[in-house]
Design an enzyme around this catalytic site. Sequence first.
Site, mmCIF file in Angstrom:
data_model
loop_
_atom_site.group_PDB
_atom_site.id
_atom_site.type_symbol
_atom_site.label_atom_id
_atom_site.label_comp_id
_atom_site.label_asym_id
_atom_site.label_seq_id
_atom_site.Cartn_x
_atom_site.Cartn_y
_atom_site.Cartn_z
ATOM 1 N N GLY B 291 12.989 5.352 39.396
ATOM 2 C CA GLY B 291 13.130 7.044 39.534
ATOM 3 C C GLY B 291 14.262 7.202 40.308
ATOM 4 O O GLY B 291 15.391 6.442 40.586
ATOM 5 N N SER B 292 14.319 8.318 41.020
ATOM 6 C CA SER B 292 15.722 8.885 41.636
ATOM 7 C C SER B 292 16.142 8.157 42.599
ATOM 8 O O SER B 292 17.399 8.427 42.836
ATOM 9 C CB SER B 292 15.406 10.280 41.994
ATOM 10 O OG SER B 292 14.640 11.142 41.079
#
Lengths: 359, 654
Positions: B291-292
Amino acid sequence: MIVLMMAVILTCFGVVMVYSASSVMAAKKFHDGFFFLKRQSLYALIGFIGMGVAMHVDYHVWKKWAVPLFLGTFFLLLLVFVPGIGGTAKGASRWIRLPGFNFQPSELAKVALIMYMAYSLEKRQEKLKQFMSGFFPYMLILGVFIAVLLAQHDMGAALTMLVVAIVMLFAAGTKVQYILGMGLVALPGICYLVFTKAYRMRRITAFLDPWQDPTDAGFQIIQSWLALGTGGFFGQGLGEGKQKLFYLPEAHTDFILSVLGEEMGFIGVIVIASMFLLLVQRSIRVAISAEDSFGRFLAFGIASLIGLEAFINMSVVTGLLPTKGIALPFLSYGGSSLIISLCAVGVLLNVSTRMRGTP
Amino acid sequence: MIDKWEKWARVRMRFVALLFVGFFIAATGRAFYLQVLDNDKLVKIAEKQHQKSILLTPSRGGIYDRNNAPFAVSIEMDSCYAETRNMENIPEAAAQLAPALGYSKDELEAKLKGAKNFVWLARRMPPEQAKRVKALDLEGVGFVKESRRFYPNSQVAAHVIGFTGVDPSGLEGVEKKYDNIILGNTGYLVTERDALGRDIALKKGSEGKAGSKGSNVVLTLDKNIQYIAEKELTKTIEKNGAKAGIAIVMEPDTGRVLAMANYPSFNPNNIKELAPGAIRNRAIADSFEPGSTFKIFLVAAALEAGVIRPGDSFNCENGSCNMYGRTIHDTHKYGALTVPQILKYSSNIGAAKIGQRLGSQRLFTALTGFGFGEKSSIDLPGEVSGMLRPQEKWYGIDLATISFGQGVTATALQLTAAVSAVANGGNLMKPYLVDRIVDDEGVVLQQFGPQLKRRVVSPETARTVARMLEGVVADGGTGTGAAVDGYRVAGKTGTAQKVEGRSYSASKRIGSFIGFVPVEKPRLAIMVMVDEPTANVYGGVVAAPAFSAIAQQSLCYLNVPPDKSIKKKPAPAPEKVTPQAEQAVVEGGTVEGADAGTMPNFRGMSMRQVLRVMEQRGLNVKLQGSGRAVEQNPPPGARITTQDQVWVRFVPTA
C-alpha cells in the site's frame, strides 16, 4: 597309546568347544543352553565304549564282515530316500531318523569302504598293477557310492570317500598314471557338477573372493576369518567369543575350529592341528608296522580318513579350500561322526597291538 | 615278490605321511597369517559388527542477545538407563522404580523384560526425579548426562530463535539456520551386540564418548528492544482486534536487526502445544501488498531520476481519476498537491501521476534497487522474496497501481530494509541477525559485520525524502500518531486491501507504518504491520501509535539524546523501559537474602536457577561451563546495575 590319548583329548576338547559354541544358540532355540553339551557328552561316552570294544576285537573279524557291512551300508544309504525314514535338513537329506537320534549312514559308509578295500586289496594285490582288473572295478564301485551321496547333497562325504580310496590304492601300488589319468577324465564331470548346481557354483565364487558377496555366499568364510582374526595369538578366552553369537553359521559343527580360534587364539589352533598331525603320523606308523596286509591297509585307511577330514576342515575354515560340509573329526558336534570315528580308532588300536615290531 | 610289494606299500605310506605334514604346514601357516599377521583389519571389522552405539543427545551452544543475555541455553540433565542383565530382581526393581519414574509397575516390568539389555528409562529427567531414582541405588541402573534445550525468556524472540526437536537438531529460526555451528558432536555409549542385534552389555572399559558442546551464537537482537516491540505489538493487536502483526526494529546504518516481533507468538519451551501458524515468522515468511508505504520509494526514485522536483505540483483531480479504464480514488478530495503533500496526505492519484512521469522502466529498476522482488538474504530459514513482476509484464494500469503499492508484494523485512536505505543516506544494507560466533571461553570464532548491498539513491535524494516523510507525522498528515516526544520522526502510513482469491477483499485490510527516528541521524528504522484490524483499518490509526511507543521506549533505553529543535509536548511520562518486572518469568521461585541492586550469591545453584534469578532482575549474565555454579563476578553482595557484565562459572557435579 599316543593315538588313544590324542583321540580322547580331542574328543574332550570337542565337548567343551561344542558347549561354548552352542550354548547361546541352544538357549534361544531349545531353551536349554546345555542341549548340545548333553548330547555330545552322551555321544562321546558311547564312542568311548565303542572304541574300547573295538580295541579288544581281533581285527581279522572285520575281514569276514567287510563285504556284508559294505553292502549293508549301501542299503542304508538308499534307505535315506525312503519317505518317513529319511530326515531332511537345510536342503540335504542324509539321515535316517531313529528315536531320539538321527543316524547318518554316510559316516558309516566311509569306514565300511575302508574295511572293504583293505580286504579286497590284500586279496588282489598281484592284479593291482593292471587297469581293467586292478583299478577299474574300484572306480566303478566308488562311482556308484558317490552318485548316491551326491543325490543326498553330501559332497563332503563323497569327496572324502573318493580321496581315501585313491590314497589307499596309491599305497597299494596302483600306477600313478592311472590315478592322474582318471583325474583328467573326471575333470569335465566335476566341472559339470559344479556349474549345474547353483549352490556349488556360489561356494566356488565365494571362495575365490568372499568380500564380493559378504552378506550371502561369502558370509560364512568372512565370519570365520573374523572369528580367527579376533582371536589373535592368545585368544579371547574360553567362552568369550562373539562370533558364535549367531554371526557364524554352523559354529558348533563344521566351523567349530573358528570358535576355538577366536577363544583360544592361534595357540589353540596350532595345538589342535599338532594333535591331529601326531595322531595321523602315529596311525600311519601303526599301518607300516602292521603284521599283515589287511591290518596295514585297514590302519592306513583309517589314518587317512581322519587326517584328510581334519586338514580339509582346517583348510576350509581358514579359507584355503571352498566350503564343503566336512566336519572336524572328534571336535565337531555330531553323533554319527563322533561315535564312528572313535570306533575306527578302536579298530586301529587293535591293529597296533599286533604289530610285529618296527621294521 | 610279496615282500617287495609290501616294501613299496610302506614307502608310499611314508610318502602320504609326508603329504600330511605339508597339509599341516599349509593350514597352520594360513591360521598364523589370519590370526597374527593380518588380524588388525579383521578385528576392526568384527568390532564394527559387534558394537552398537547408543547415541546421547549432543549439547547445543547458547544463543545470546547482543548484550549476552541468554535466549537459548542447554542444561545438563540426567538420563537414566537400565542394563537389565545386571539387575538382580527385575520385578522388585520395577516395583521400586515405577513410582519414581511415573510408569505403572507392569509397564516397566514388561519394558525391562524385553529382548534388549540396554533400556532408556527416562531421558533428561527433572532434577527432583533424578534425585529420587538415584536414591534407590539399584543395581543395573545407570545415569548419563544429556543436555536439554531451555529458553529462559519463553516467547520473547521465539520466532527468531526458533526451537529444537526431540532429537536435538534445530527446527526453526536461528536454531535451524546455524544448526551446524550450535550443535555439538554427538556422544555415545558403546554396547556389544550379537548377530540378532540384541545388545549384550555396555562395553567394559569404554565409557563411550561424551559429546562436545557446540559454539555459541551472539545475535544482533537486543532483548530489551525485542521485548518492547513484542509488548507494544501485542497491545496494538489486542486493541484493534486484529488477527496478526509484525514489528521490526533495525539499525538503519548497519542492517542489524534489533527486534523482530510476531503476533501470535509461542513458547519454545513447550512446542507440543503449538497452535498452527503461531510458529511462522511472518516478518520474513509472509509477503503482502504494502500500500501507501510504497510511495516512499516511488518518490525517492522519481527525485533520483530528476523527473520531479519537490516543489512540483500535481493535479489530484478531486479524488477521482480515470486511467486505463479504471478509476483511482483518494480517501479525501484534493486539487493540486506538491510532492511532499502527496506523501503527507497519501494521495494515490498524485502517486500514479508521479509514476507515469517516471515511467515503468525506471520505477522497476529503482524498486529492484531497493531490494523488492529478491530475498533480503537475512540469516534465517524460510524467507520469501515477495512478488515484483518484471517490467515487461506490467500492463495498462499496473504502473499507476504499483506506484501506490498495489499489485506488488513485499515482506515486512524488505520494507524495513528499504526504508533504512532512505534513512541512512541511500545505502541498501543486508539485514542480519547473527553478530558473532564465540566458543565457551568467549573467544570470537567468527565475526559478522554490516554488508552493503548497493547504493540505491544519492544522499541528497535520501535527505529530501526524509524531510518530506517528516511531514507525514506532522500536524495534518496521515501519520501523526507516530510522533515521538522529543524526537523528529519520518515515516509513512500504509493501508492495503487484502487480496482474497482473485479480487480485493471488501473488509480485510492491512494497516502499516514504516519510518525512522531521529530524522537527522537515524538510530532506528521501525516497521509495524497490523493484519486485519477490525475497528479502524488505517495504518495511521492502528500501526502509527505502536511505532511511536516502540520508538519512544527504545530511544530512551538506548539513551539517544532528544532533538533540541523539538519542544517537548506536555505528555504523559514515558513508560518505564526496562522490562524487569514484566519480563516473562519462566518459573516461580525466589532467592533469599538478595536485595535488589546487589549481586546475589549463586554458588551451588544450577544454571536454571541462576537464569531465573537473573531474569527477575533484568540482568545480563554470561554463563560458562555446566553443572553447579562455583565462581562469579562481581562477588556476592556487590552493588550492580543492569549495565554491568556479570559472569558465573559452572562445573559439572561429580
